[in-house]
Enzyme design. Structure first.
Site, PDB file in Angstrom:
ATOM      1  N   GLY A  71      -8.582  -7.034  -8.399  1.00 54.00           N
ATOM      2  CA  GLY A  71      -9.020  -5.749  -7.606  1.00 54.00           C
ATOM      3  C   GLY A  71     -10.092  -4.999  -7.834  1.00 54.00           C
ATOM      4  NE  ARG A  72      -7.886   0.139  -9.580  1.00 51.58           N
ATOM      5  CZ  ARG A  72      -7.371   0.747 -10.392  1.00 51.58           C
ATOM      6  NH1 ARG A  72      -7.920   2.133 -10.907  1.00 51.58           N
ATOM      7  NH2 ARG A  72      -6.226   0.167 -11.128  1.00 51.58           N
ATOM      8  N   GLY A  87      -2.991  -6.662 -10.230  1.00 48.93           N
ATOM      9  CA  GLY A  87      -2.759  -5.232 -11.207  1.00 48.93           C
ATOM     10  C   GLY A  87      -3.028  -5.324 -12.510  1.00 48.93           C
ATOM     11  CB  CYS A 133      -0.767   0.083   1.031  1.00 51.00           C
ATOM     12  SG  CYS A 133      -2.087   1.577   1.312  1.00 51.00           S
TER      13      CYS A 133
END
Length: 340
Positions: free
Chosen positions: A239-240, A218, A105
């Site tokens: 992820g998103r 990623g 992070c």
């Protein structure tokens, strides 16, 4: 949809073939329950919880989850081995399937606490943290999520050195975010997009460290993209995309990656399966919005998606809003319409 009671979760190592990334303000317990209805087997992660918050702040409510979320991993942030060990014990006591250390992070808040991506600069400290966490973990696997490097570091030099040092301390499973993190000059949001992805470097790590279980993270937005990486890697972390377009990222994952032969649920069935959970949480005093904010992207690209989002966005914060509002929003989405 079948019920959870007769279901035996996979081990986190097997489930890590496909996982949903820990995402601050997004992957809370309500989001994870929702994702679990789309994939029984994908490994789910909590938002990062800092070791100081648990150990010094007593914020153990941050570890609350529903039993149906298994297999579920908790991600810890910190850089003090003793504190991380104490936090790990709290996580293990609550039944988490895996404890993950955040070395990825890039936020200012994380840097000021000397943890997250800045730890890429100090592999020996990460190794000490992992060793302390493992000693406290009572057999629960301790894993690391990292970047390929930070700032001026050369990833092709730093990443293998980092993996070797931390693996020597006993960590056998890593998730590698295939971007460098720029701690100076880029915001956390920019760090998700601007540094270029280097998939070949991460793929090369699997060849260089065949005994390690390595997942790649990623920019991976679909099951097709995940499948391509799985030809090389042990696991893929989405992820998103799992948040903004969860149907695209998760529906059908069990059939594709986990040898499940029963049909995947439809997006409509997923919404209807949320109703008992919503009722139970509202009875505890939660507002509907706390749950439905995670569901807004379910019908992305489908007819009725805009109406679905608008009804939930405008109505879920109102006093007394409940399952009836969700059912109303769902009624505006044709059940068998194909995605655009």
């Amino acid at each position: 949809m079948s019920d959870h009671t007769a279901f035996t979760p996979l081990s986190p190592r097997k489930a890590a073939r496909l996982s949903v990334a820990p995402m601050m303000d997004w992957t809370d317990r309500h989001c994870r329950y929702f994702h679990r209805l789309m994939s029984r087997h994908a490994l789910l992660y909590t938002e990062m919880v800092t070791a100081p918050a648990l150990v010094r702040g007593g914020a153990v409510h941050l570890l609350d989850y529903s039993a149906e979320e298994h297999p579920v991993a908790v991600q810890l942030g910190g850089s003090n081995p003793k504190e991380l060990a104490a936090a790990t014990r709290l996580c293990v006591e609550r039944g988490y399937d895996e404890v993950n250390l955040n070395v990825g992070c890039p936020s200012d808040r994380v840097q000021s606490g000397t943890f997250g991506a800045v730890l890429m600069r100090d592999a020996p400290l990460v190794a000490d943290c992992v060793k302390a966490m493992q000693d406290a973990a009572q057999g629960v696997e301790v894993t690391v999520k990292c970047r390929i490097g930070v700032d001026e570091q050369e990833p092709q030099e730093v990443l293998p050195t980092f993996l070797k040092a931390v693996a020597a301390a006993g960590c056998a499973r890593f998730t590698i975010h295939a971007r460098k993190a720029w701690l100076q000059g880029l915001s956390p949001k920019e760090n998700r997009d601007i540094p270029p992805l280097d998939y070949p470097l991460v793929h090369a790590m699997k060849a260089q460290f065949p005994a390690l279980h390595l997942s790649i993270n990623g920019g991976i937005t679909s099951l097709d993209a995940a499948a391509a990486h799985l030809e090389v890697m042990d696991g893929v972390m989405i992820g998103r995309a799992a948040y903004h377009d969860p149907a695209q990222a998760l529906l059908g994952a069990d059939q594709r990656f986990f040898d499940v032969t029963t049909p995947a649920p439809t997006a409509h069935e997923v919404v209807e399966a949320m109703y008992p959970y919503i009722d139970a949480r509202l009875a505890e005093g939660l507002r509907l919005h706390s749950i439905t904010r995670h569901m807004l992207g379910l019908f992305t690209g489908r007819p009725g998606a805009r109406k679905w989002r608008r009804i939930l966005s405008e109505g879920a914060t109102r006093e007394g809003a409940g399952v009836a509002l969700v059912a109303e929003a769902l009624s505006h989405v044709p059940e068998h319409a194909a995605a655009d």
